[in-house]
Write a protein that holds these residues in place. Structure first.
Motif, PDB file in Angstrom:
ATOM      1  N   TYR A  36       0.904  -0.987  -0.261  1.00 36.79           N
ATOM      2  CA  TYR A  36       0.173   0.017  -0.047  1.00 36.79           C
ATOM      3  C   TYR A  36       0.841   1.244  -0.068  1.00 36.79           C
ATOM      4  O   TYR A  36       0.968   2.681  -0.358  1.00 36.79           O
ATOM      5  CB  TYR A  36      -0.649  -0.337   1.269  1.00 36.79           C
ATOM      6  CG  TYR A  36      -1.849  -0.671   1.022  1.00 36.79           C
ATOM      7  CD1 TYR A  36      -2.932  -0.305   0.149  1.00 36.79           C
ATOM      8  CD2 TYR A  36      -2.036  -1.539   1.819  1.00 36.79           C
ATOM      9  CE1 TYR A  36      -4.410  -0.675  -0.499  1.00 36.79           C
ATOM     10  CE2 TYR A  36      -2.933  -2.837   1.353  1.00 36.79           C
ATOM     11  CZ  TYR A  36      -4.154  -2.140   1.341  1.00 36.79           C
ATOM     12  OH  TYR A  36      -5.210  -3.069   0.730  1.00 36.79           O
ATOM     13  N   VAL A  79      -8.780   7.550  -2.962  1.00 40.32           N
ATOM     14  CA  VAL A  79      -8.809   6.826  -2.489  1.00 40.32           C
ATOM     15  C   VAL A  79      -6.869   6.332  -2.289  1.00 40.32           C
ATOM     16  O   VAL A  79      -6.808   5.927  -1.342  1.00 40.32           O
ATOM     17  CB  VAL A  79      -8.200   5.221  -3.754  1.00 40.32           C
ATOM     18  CG1 VAL A  79      -7.673   3.829  -3.018  1.00 40.32           C
ATOM     19  CG2 VAL A  79     -10.129   5.007  -4.379  1.00 40.32           C
ATOM     20  N   MET A  83      -8.287   5.567   1.997  1.00 40.56           N
ATOM     21  CA  MET A  83      -8.249   4.083   1.495  1.00 40.56           C
ATOM     22  C   MET A  83      -6.944   4.255   1.760  1.00 40.56           C
ATOM     23  O   MET A  83      -6.439   2.823   2.747  1.00 40.56           O
ATOM     24  CB  MET A  83      -9.106   3.157   0.202  1.00 40.56           C
ATOM     25  CG  MET A  83      -9.223   1.834   0.840  1.00 40.56           C
ATOM     26  SD  MET A  83      -9.401   0.903  -0.994  1.00 40.56           S
ATOM     27  CE  MET A  83      -7.696   1.296  -0.989  1.00 40.56           C
ATOM     28  N   THR A  86      -5.441   4.370   5.441  1.00 43.24           N
ATOM     29  CA  THR A  86      -6.321   3.076   6.772  1.00 43.24           C
ATOM     30  C   THR A  86      -6.197   1.936   6.804  1.00 43.24           C
ATOM     31  O   THR A  86      -5.721   1.601   7.383  1.00 43.24           O
ATOM     32  CB  THR A  86      -7.915   3.285   5.826  1.00 43.24           C
ATOM     33  OG1 THR A  86      -8.239   5.052   6.198  1.00 43.24           O
ATOM     34  CG2 THR A  86      -8.968   2.685   6.876  1.00 43.24           C
ATOM     35  N   GLU A  87      -5.530   1.709   5.338  1.00 46.33           N
ATOM     36  CA  GLU A  87      -5.149   0.363   5.254  1.00 46.33           C
ATOM     37  C   GLU A  87      -3.749   0.207   6.224  1.00 46.33           C
ATOM     38  O   GLU A  87      -3.534  -1.047   6.426  1.00 46.33           O
ATOM     39  CB  GLU A  87      -5.494  -0.120   3.804  1.00 46.33           C
ATOM     40  CG  GLU A  87      -6.379   0.016   3.263  1.00 46.33           C
ATOM     41  CD  GLU A  87      -7.448  -0.917   3.417  1.00 46.33           C
ATOM     42  OE1 GLU A  87      -7.428  -2.194   4.809  1.00 46.33           O
ATOM     43  OE2 GLU A  87      -8.944  -1.490   3.699  1.00 46.33           O
ATOM     44  N   MET A 106     -14.569   5.973   7.682  1.00 52.37           N
ATOM     45  CA  MET A 106     -13.673   5.121   7.026  1.00 52.37           C
ATOM     46  C   MET A 106     -14.179   3.987   6.008  1.00 52.37           C
ATOM     47  O   MET A 106     -14.001   4.292   4.526  1.00 52.37           O
ATOM     48  CB  MET A 106     -12.231   4.899   7.289  1.00 52.37           C
ATOM     49  CG  MET A 106     -11.913   6.091   8.585  1.00 52.37           C
ATOM     50  SD  MET A 106     -11.196   7.620   7.145  1.00 52.37           S
ATOM     51  CE  MET A 106     -10.798   6.663   6.452  1.00 52.37           C
ATOM     52  N   ARG A 110     -13.847   3.923   2.440  1.00 56.31           N
ATOM     53  CA  ARG A 110     -12.681   2.820   1.717  1.00 56.31           C
ATOM     54  C   ARG A 110     -13.485   2.565  -0.002  1.00 56.31           C
ATOM     55  O   ARG A 110     -13.144   2.357  -0.730  1.00 56.31           O
ATOM     56  CB  ARG A 110     -13.011   2.046   2.513  1.00 56.31           C
ATOM     57  CG  ARG A 110     -11.889   2.482   3.441  1.00 56.31           C
ATOM     58  CD  ARG A 110     -12.570   0.831   4.690  1.00 56.31           C
ATOM     59  NE  ARG A 110     -11.435  -0.043   4.403  1.00 56.31           N
ATOM     60  CZ  ARG A 110     -11.991  -0.978   4.803  1.00 56.31           C
ATOM     61  NH1 ARG A 110     -12.656  -1.469   5.222  1.00 56.31           N
ATOM     62  NH2 ARG A 110     -11.127  -2.663   4.250  1.00 56.31           N
ATOM     63  N   MET A 111     -14.811   2.775   0.290  1.00 55.42           N
ATOM     64  CA  MET A 111     -15.707   2.189  -0.875  1.00 55.42           C
ATOM     65  C   MET A 111     -16.354   3.476  -2.288  1.00 55.42           C
ATOM     66  O   MET A 111     -16.372   3.329  -3.236  1.00 55.42           O
ATOM     67  CB  MET A 111     -17.207   1.725  -1.176  1.00 55.42           C
ATOM     68  CG  MET A 111     -17.046   0.327   0.199  1.00 55.42           C
ATOM     69  SD  MET A 111     -16.226  -1.080  -1.044  1.00 55.42           S
ATOM     70  CE  MET A 111     -17.096  -1.221  -1.851  1.00 55.42           C
ATOM     71  N   SER A 160     -22.137   3.902  -1.526  1.00 52.97           N
ATOM     72  CA  SER A 160     -21.191   3.360  -0.476  1.00 52.97           C
ATOM     73  C   SER A 160     -22.296   3.583   1.137  1.00 52.97           C
ATOM     74  O   SER A 160     -21.472   3.241   1.941  1.00 52.97           O
ATOM     75  CB  SER A 160     -19.960   4.682  -0.455  1.00 52.97           C
ATOM     76  OG  SER A 160     -19.842   4.864  -1.054  1.00 52.97           O
ATOM     77  N   GLN A 163     -22.502   0.947   3.380  1.00 52.93           N
ATOM     78  CA  GLN A 163     -20.882   0.378   4.598  1.00 52.93           C
ATOM     79  C   GLN A 163     -21.612   1.109   5.698  1.00 52.93           C
ATOM     80  O   GLN A 163     -20.576   0.296   7.538  1.00 52.93           O
ATOM     81  CB  GLN A 163     -19.569   1.631   3.704  1.00 52.93           C
ATOM     82  CG  GLN A 163     -19.902   0.703   2.299  1.00 52.93           C
ATOM     83  CD  GLN A 163     -19.310  -1.492   2.561  1.00 52.93           C
ATOM     84  OE1 GLN A 163     -19.443  -1.831   1.989  1.00 52.93           O
ATOM     85  NE2 GLN A 163     -17.531  -0.476   2.857  1.00 52.93           N
TER      86      GLN A 163
END
Length: 238
Positions: A36, A79, A83, A86-87, A106, A110-111, A160, A163
């Motif tokens: 990532y 993204v 995202m 966050t990952e 989040m 993320r989506m 989204s 989510q």
């Protein structure tokens, strides 16, 4: 995304239960962090460059397709800077430490970036379709482009939003200190969970892919027909 199997029963034969491998920092987390991080740097440089180059152009010379590319770059940057960090942070801490509200927020973003990127690609392909196959319909082309982009942003938001409902923070039944942002116990059955996952895959990938393939295949066929007609016309006048 946390695996729901983490919350399955952990039993020990009269001994202290041990943490499952995915509940401890391991090589998989290292790979995720490195991957990532590399993707984030590449995406940040590439999309920021595209965005700056487009923004440098004067408003009256910026084409419709450049406007769509700008929205695509923005979607990719969402993204990149929401995202991916966050990952990375999630993989580094293993547990979720940001609370329930941030878990839901989040999960939405993320989506959202992924949906927006797919939908803007659809807008670009449809725009090119009309430009090549239906050039006489270009009277309201700028208005149509704005409408398509508005639908892309609105559609990404709507798709989204679930989510924020299905994701929540939950504690492990045995290791109560261990918290995770998951969908566990949200769906009444596995069928409902599978249906939700399939909806996301179809909406984000399958339908956009079908539209894009149809649009560009039609363009290629049309260009091929025109080139043959042009070649035939030249042969007749030779």
């Amino acid at each position: 995304m946390a695996n729901n199997s983490t919350w399955e029963n952990i039993t020990g034969n009269g001994t202290e239960p041990e943490l499952e491998p995915d509940m401890k920092f391991n090589e998989g987390h290292v790979i995720a962090i490195v991957t990532y991080s590399i993707l984030m740097v590449i995406s940040a440089i590439g999309n920021s460059t595209v965005l700056v180059l487009i923004r440098r152009r004067k408003g009256n010379t910026r084409s419709r397709i450049n406007t769509m590319l700008m929205h695509l770059a923005i979607a990719d940057l969402l993204v990149t800077f929401i995202m991916m960090p966050t990952e990375i942070g999630w993989a580094a801490t293993v547990t979720w430490n940001a609370g329930d509200a941030m878990c839901r927020i989040m999960a939405f973003f993320r989506m959202f970036g992924l949906y927006l990127s797919s939908f803007v690609l659809v807008c670009i392909s449809v725009d090119r379709y009309y430009a090549v196959l239906k050039p006489l319909h270009l009277m309201d082309v700028d208005r149509r482009g704005k409408v398509m982009l508005t639908i892309a942003w609105a559609g990404s938001t709507i798709c989204s939003l679930p989510q924020m409902v299905v994701f929540h923070v939950d504690n492990h039944p045995v290791f109560t200190w261990y918290e995770q942002c998951i969908t566990y116990n949200t769906f009444p059955s596995y069928t409902h969970e599978l249906t939700y996952s399939l909806f996301g895959m179809i909406t984000m990938y399958a339908l956009p892919l079908i539209v894009i393939i149809f649009s560009y295949a039609s363009i290629i066929i049309e260009i091929y027909k025109r080139s043959r007609e042009s070649f035939t016309g030249k042969s007749l006048h030779a």
